[in-house]
Write an enzyme that holds these catalytic residues in place. Sequence first.
Site, PDB file in Angstrom:
ATOM      1  N   GLN A  52       0.730  -1.199   0.009  1.00 29.20           N
ATOM      2  CA  GLN A  52      -0.038  -0.030   0.195  1.00 29.20           C
ATOM      3  C   GLN A  52       0.922   1.196   0.062  1.00 29.20           C
ATOM      4  OE1 GLN A  52      -2.218  -0.322   3.523  1.00 29.20           O
ATOM      5  NE2 GLN A  52      -3.847  -1.420   2.606  1.00 29.20           N
ATOM      6  N   THR A  83     -12.217  -4.909   4.656  1.00 21.68           N
ATOM      7  CA  THR A  83     -11.488  -3.573   4.853  1.00 21.68           C
ATOM      8  C   THR A  83     -12.049  -2.528   3.971  1.00 21.68           C
ATOM      9  OG1 THR A  83      -9.288  -2.581   4.083  1.00 21.68           O
ATOM     10  CG2 THR A  83     -10.012  -4.866   3.170  1.00 21.68           C
ATOM     11  N   ASN A  84     -11.924  -1.320   4.526  1.00 21.21           N
ATOM     12  CA  ASN A  84     -12.434  -0.533   3.260  1.00 21.21           C
ATOM     13  C   ASN A  84     -11.376   0.073   2.146  1.00 21.21           C
ATOM     14  OD1 ASN A  84     -14.909   1.333   4.436  1.00 21.21           O
ATOM     15  ND2 ASN A  84     -13.736   0.484   6.176  1.00 21.21           N
ATOM     16  N   THR A  85     -10.029   0.364   2.525  1.00 23.79           N
ATOM     17  CA  THR A  85      -8.913   0.625   1.722  1.00 23.79           C
ATOM     18  C   THR A  85      -8.809  -0.297   0.540  1.00 23.79           C
ATOM     19  OG1 THR A  85      -7.946   1.800   3.458  1.00 23.79           O
ATOM     20  CG2 THR A  85      -6.525   1.157   1.333  1.00 23.79           C
ATOM     21  N   CYS A 196     -12.850   2.906   8.108  1.00 23.04           N
ATOM     22  CA  CYS A 196     -11.790   1.912   8.312  1.00 23.04           C
ATOM     23  C   CYS A 196     -12.371   0.984   9.247  1.00 23.04           C
ATOM     24  CB  CYS A 196     -10.505   3.039   8.925  1.00 23.04           C
ATOM     25  SG  CYS A 196      -9.201   1.579   9.038  1.00 23.04           S
TER      26      CYS A 196
END
Length: 235
Positions: A52, A83-85, A196
């Site tokens: 990331q 997970t959001n990301t 998040c």
Amino acid sequence: MQTIGLIGGMSWESTQTYYRLINQQVRERLGGLHSARLVLYSVDFAEIEALQHRGDWDATAEILGSAAQALEAAGADFLVLCTNTMHKVAPQIESTVAIPLLHIADATASLLLDDDVTRVGLLGTRFTMEQAFYRERLEARGIEVLVPGDAQREVIHDVIYRELCQGVITPESKAAYLGVVDTLAQRGAQGVILGCTEIGLLIQAGDTDVSLYDTSAIHAEQAVHRALPAGSLDP
């Protein structure tokens, strides 16, 4: 009951929240000793985190795409990316399998619109707050998205990686987050997305008068709705 495929480990601190909430809600719906049918693929987050911050999103997509394929082969009927990301690479993950992915931003947007919220603050990693993949998904549903200023974004991001993903909860970080929530409300946000999956470990609805939308809880609830047909009483 459909089998839920969880792609977790980002971080495992929040993945265990998904596991608990999904099973609690299945028990509430079906009663007795019922629990969810699910399969979990948990990745090594250190590997994902390094990629990331290097900006190598293609490599993360390969890892998560392989996880998705493993879950499909194990009998999952649909996928939940915990997970959001990493929904940044949701299209690449979806392209590797035939089963659908329940998108976290779509689940959140549906609840916001049910609550007549059309202007919302967004907390998350820098990637989630600053890049378009998440914000545009909400904006496509008619929801205006506000993000914190640069200094506040840095604090939010650092607390996620240095503390929350490692199970560290401090009153100082909680106060800092609640200060950001207040600032967003003063800017006109009708609510704030905890974008998040670890943030719900730090702040909860009872900590502020501002409406908080915990994406982990929302996503887990939508997964149960999908796994259990409306009114289902059958395992």
